[in-house]
Design a protein around this motif. Structure first.
Motif, PDB file in Angstrom:
ATOM      1  N   TYR A 187       4.806   6.341   6.842  1.00 46.14           N
ATOM      2  CA  TYR A 187       3.851   5.247   7.031  1.00 46.14           C
ATOM      3  C   TYR A 187       4.545   4.044   7.681  1.00 46.14           C
ATOM      4  O   TYR A 187       4.680   2.984   7.069  1.00 46.14           O
ATOM      5  N   ARG A 228       4.292  -6.618  -1.027  1.00 43.23           N
ATOM      6  CA  ARG A 228       4.683  -7.458  -2.159  1.00 43.23           C
ATOM      7  C   ARG A 228       3.940  -6.964  -3.390  1.00 43.23           C
ATOM      8  O   ARG A 228       2.753  -6.661  -3.325  1.00 43.23           O
ATOM      9  N   ILE A 229       4.645  -6.922  -4.509  1.00 48.49           N
ATOM     10  CA  ILE A 229       4.050  -6.342  -5.711  1.00 48.49           C
ATOM     11  C   ILE A 229       4.115  -7.324  -6.868  1.00 48.49           C
ATOM     12  O   ILE A 229       5.159  -7.923  -7.135  1.00 48.49           O
ATOM     13  N   ASN A 283      -5.498  -3.389  -6.147  1.00 48.39           N
ATOM     14  CA  ASN A 283      -5.287  -3.453  -7.594  1.00 48.39           C
ATOM     15  C   ASN A 283      -5.162  -2.042  -8.139  1.00 48.39           C
ATOM     16  O   ASN A 283      -6.011  -1.197  -7.857  1.00 48.39           O
ATOM     17  N   MET A 316      -5.007  -0.249 -11.721  1.00 49.43           N
ATOM     18  CA  MET A 316      -5.211  -0.573 -13.139  1.00 49.43           C
ATOM     19  C   MET A 316      -5.207   0.694 -13.988  1.00 49.43           C
ATOM     20  O   MET A 316      -5.625   1.753 -13.520  1.00 49.43           O
ATOM     21  N   VAL A 355      -0.910  -5.277  -5.410  1.00 49.16           N
ATOM     22  CA  VAL A 355      -0.045  -5.026  -4.257  1.00 49.16           C
ATOM     23  C   VAL A 355      -0.688  -5.627  -3.011  1.00 49.16           C
ATOM     24  O   VAL A 355      -1.873  -5.413  -2.749  1.00 49.16           O
ATOM     25  N   LYS A 412      -5.947   5.134   5.675  1.00 55.78           N
ATOM     26  CA  LYS A 412      -4.503   5.061   5.419  1.00 55.78           C
ATOM     27  C   LYS A 412      -4.220   4.443   4.052  1.00 55.78           C
ATOM     28  O   LYS A 412      -3.390   4.943   3.295  1.00 55.78           O
ATOM     29  N   ASP A 423      -5.029   6.683   1.212  1.00 57.86           N
ATOM     30  CA  ASP A 423      -3.976   7.692   1.162  1.00 57.86           C
ATOM     31  C   ASP A 423      -2.733   7.165   0.448  1.00 57.86           C
ATOM     32  O   ASP A 423      -2.195   7.812  -0.460  1.00 57.86           O
ATOM     33  N   ILE A 424      -2.295   5.982   0.856  1.00 54.14           N
ATOM     34  CA  ILE A 424      -1.105   5.357   0.273  1.00 54.14           C
ATOM     35  C   ILE A 424      -1.319   5.083  -1.214  1.00 54.14           C
ATOM     36  O   ILE A 424      -0.450   5.336  -2.045  1.00 54.14           O
ATOM     37  N   LYS A 432      -1.407   8.465  -3.145  1.00 56.67           N
ATOM     38  CA  LYS A 432      -0.165   9.260  -3.132  1.00 56.67           C
ATOM     39  C   LYS A 432       1.042   8.506  -3.656  1.00 56.67           C
ATOM     40  O   LYS A 432       1.960   9.098  -4.199  1.00 56.67           O
ATOM     41  N   VAL A 433       1.100   7.193  -3.428  1.00 56.21           N
ATOM     42  CA  VAL A 433       2.334   6.473  -3.740  1.00 56.21           C
ATOM     43  C   VAL A 433       2.143   5.403  -4.819  1.00 56.21           C
ATOM     44  O   VAL A 433       2.919   5.305  -5.754  1.00 56.21           O
ATOM     45  N   LEU A 434       1.081   4.601  -4.682  1.00 56.22           N
ATOM     46  CA  LEU A 434       1.008   3.416  -5.543  1.00 56.22           C
ATOM     47  C   LEU A 434       0.392   3.664  -6.915  1.00 56.22           C
ATOM     48  O   LEU A 434       0.616   2.894  -7.829  1.00 56.22           O
TER      49      LEU A 434
END
Lengths: 85, 85
Positions: free
Chosen positions: A32, A39-40, B8, B10, B44, B59, B62-63, B66-68
């Motif tokens: 990506y 920022r988190i 967000n 949660m 984020v 996108k 997807d992110i 898969k990631v966050l």
């Protein structure tokens, strides 16, 4: 009256955000490349009982600055909506 | 086009949120008895380069999945705004 508060506590813009940097690098690593500036911080939902919206804003500001955020490293913002019940 | 995403992540409503419970108890302990239903997750911010808003939404979805977020324990929501620069 009952209010629903949606609070964001984020690292200050002037500071490095190592968690965000790590996620940014990971996203680049898995393809990506179009993502930047990650920022988190924290997102907090809570309900608060108060006589008026002004009183609720005051309480939530107090809670954010005293408990939910570290003013040296973090800023906060929130919005309140009246809870229906 | 560049978009700013506000995400967000949660804990799912059906699950216990120990961090939220702890903050709820702490707030009661220091005199904020009017607070209830504290839930804590992640917020984020990121910027994403995409040819259209639809492509950016795809996108970011997807992110997020898969990631966050961990789909077993967490849900996510986001909104995109076009970044001006």
């Amino acid at each position: 009256m009952k209010f629903q508060a949606e609070i964001n506590v984020m690292p200050l813009k002037a500071l490095l955000d190592p968690q965000g940097k790590a996620v940014n690098a990971t996203l680049h690593g898995i393809g990506y490349a179009e993502v930047s500036g990650v920022r988190i911080g924290k997102h907090v939902n809570l309900e608060i009982e108060a006589p008026s919206k002004e009183a609720a804003i005051e309480k939530v500001t107090d809670i954010c600055s005293k408990v939910l955020s570290n003013p040296v490293m973090e800023g906060f913002e929130f919005h309140l909506t009246e809870a229906k019940d």
